[in-house]
Enzyme design. Structure first.
Site, PDB file in Angstrom:
ATOM      1  N   ARG A   3       0.821  -1.214   0.000  1.00  0.00           N
ATOM      2  CA  ARG A   3       0.000   0.000   0.000  1.00  0.00           C
ATOM      3  C   ARG A   3       0.856   1.266   0.000  1.00  0.00           C
ATOM      4  O   ARG A   3       0.531   2.257   0.661  1.00  0.00           O
ATOM      5  CB  ARG A   3      -0.963   0.011   1.187  1.00  0.00           C
ATOM      6  CG  ARG A   3      -1.874  -1.199   1.261  1.00  0.00           C
ATOM      7  CD  ARG A   3      -2.823  -1.282   0.060  1.00  0.00           C
ATOM      8  NE  ARG A   3      -3.631  -2.483   0.149  1.00  0.00           N
ATOM      9  CZ  ARG A   3      -3.333  -3.656  -0.423  1.00  0.00           C
ATOM     10  NH1 ARG A   3      -2.226  -3.771  -1.154  1.00  0.00           N
ATOM     11  NH2 ARG A   3      -4.130  -4.697  -0.306  1.00  0.00           N
ATOM     12  N   SER A  34     -11.098  -0.044   2.903  1.00  0.00           N
ATOM     13  CA  SER A  34     -10.380  -0.346   4.144  1.00  0.00           C
ATOM     14  C   SER A  34      -9.779   0.927   4.729  1.00  0.00           C
ATOM     15  O   SER A  34      -9.006   1.613   4.067  1.00  0.00           O
ATOM     16  CB  SER A  34      -9.271  -1.369   3.880  1.00  0.00           C
ATOM     17  OG  SER A  34      -9.827  -2.608   3.483  1.00  0.00           O
ATOM     18  N   GLU A  40      -4.888   3.569   6.290  1.00  0.00           N
ATOM     19  CA  GLU A  40      -4.668   3.385   4.859  1.00  0.00           C
ATOM     20  C   GLU A  40      -5.235   4.578   4.103  1.00  0.00           C
ATOM     21  O   GLU A  40      -4.714   4.988   3.072  1.00  0.00           O
ATOM     22  CB  GLU A  40      -5.328   2.087   4.388  1.00  0.00           C
ATOM     23  CG  GLU A  40      -5.090   1.761   2.934  1.00  0.00           C
ATOM     24  CD  GLU A  40      -5.549   0.364   2.564  1.00  0.00           C
ATOM     25  OE1 GLU A  40      -6.214   0.230   1.526  1.00  0.00           O
ATOM     26  OE2 GLU A  40      -5.239  -0.592   3.310  1.00  0.00           O
TER      27      GLU A  40
END
EC number: 1.3.1.98
Length: 300
Positions: free
Chosen positions: A174, A223, A293
């Protein structure tokens, strides 16, 4: 200052220019105060002209894709928000390769690749947003990550256009490091040849999984927290007893506890307060520090 900047933008940028634009209209969480300017350049050359103006005037800016994985605070953004929505080129090349603009929706890309018999990015069908946004965070699912299939990315900055091969990229889970003042405007992917019917089956499987586990029914950013190494963020939040926890209009989803949803009337402050509560509770319960995130920008 804003009036002088507005005059330059109107004179030198061909794309759409909006002033005092509520960012709630451009983020999947449906929260966020106004940006001084929201600009959608007409093409890469227009993007370069815009960046030159912003560099010359010292104006802060923020690049966005589809508005997923993004939280703008209630005070909005003092500067220019740049949208890649018109960077929509999509073409197959020789050798099972495809060149894709940053503004192409992930779902459109997976459909195109399926029709071309090109496999390897099926997991993107369940990830909302655009290719540019997916590249910027190295989006992934089902064991795949988008940068693993990149041959090169095309960026633009004040120095102009630059192609960067994957071997030159600093990226991970990520994460993709970009240079200050640099925006992704496209990428070339290397894929595998496969039967479109088999590709369709895998796409259907990804969609079925997402529907079963992530169809939360309210505006969300996907998320909210990264998965710590060897752990699942949703499980840590669940174990901390926070399923359904709520602050104002922001709530931990009853369906997937790593999704924070807007139940109506939420503010960015609601989401930030709920996120802080989650981090504190998870740290107390498990000793694990969660990291967002979702990217957070703007003024309080």
């Amino acid at each position: 200052m804003n009036d002088r900047l507005a005059a330059r933008l109107e004179a030198e940028v061909r794309g759409e220019i909006l002033r005092d634009e509520p960012m709630a209209r451009h983020t999947s969480l449906r929260v966020g105060g106004p940006a001084d300017f929201f600009v959608t350049p007409a093409d890469p050359d227009d993007m370069r002209a815009l960046l030159a103006i912003l560099a010359e005037t010292g104006t802060p800016w923020l690049a966005v894709g589809g508005g997923y994985n993004l939280l703008i605070r209630d005070g909005g953004f003092r500067g220019v928000v740049i949208s890649s929505a018109r960077m929509t080129s999509l073409e197959r090349l020789e050798g099972n390769r495809a060149v894709v603009g940053a503004g192409v929706a992930n779902g459109r890309l997976t459909a195109f690749l399926r029709n071309e018999g090109l496999a390897g990015l099926e997991f993107l069908c369940g990830i909302p947003g655009t290719v540019g946004g997916a590249l910027a965070m190295n989006a992934g699912a089902h064991g795949g990550a988008i940068l693993d299939r990149v041959e090169e990315i095309l960026t633009i900055g004040t120095a102009g256009f630059e192609c960067k091969g994957r071997e030159l990229l600093d990226y991970g889970y990520r994460y993709l490091k970009l240079q200050p003042g640099e925006i992704i405007i496209g990428a070339t992917f290397v894929l595998d040849s496969d039967d479109p019917r088999r590709i369709s089956e895998r796409i259907d499987g990804c969609r079925a999984h997402r529907t079963a586990s992530q169809q939360v029914g309210f505006p969300n950013a996907g998320s909210f927290f990264k998965n710590p190494p060897g752990q699942a963020a949703w499980r840590l939040i669940e174990d901390a007893g926070l399923r359904g926890a709520r602050v104002g209009g922001a709530q931990v989803s009853e369906v997937h506890t790593n999704f924070l949803v807007n139940r109506g009337g939420a503010t960015a402050a609601d989401f930030l307060a709920l996120a802080a509560r989650i981090k504190d509770a998870v740290k107390l319960k498990s000793g694990t520090a969660l990291e967002e995130e979702v990217k957070i920008f703007g003024d309080e």
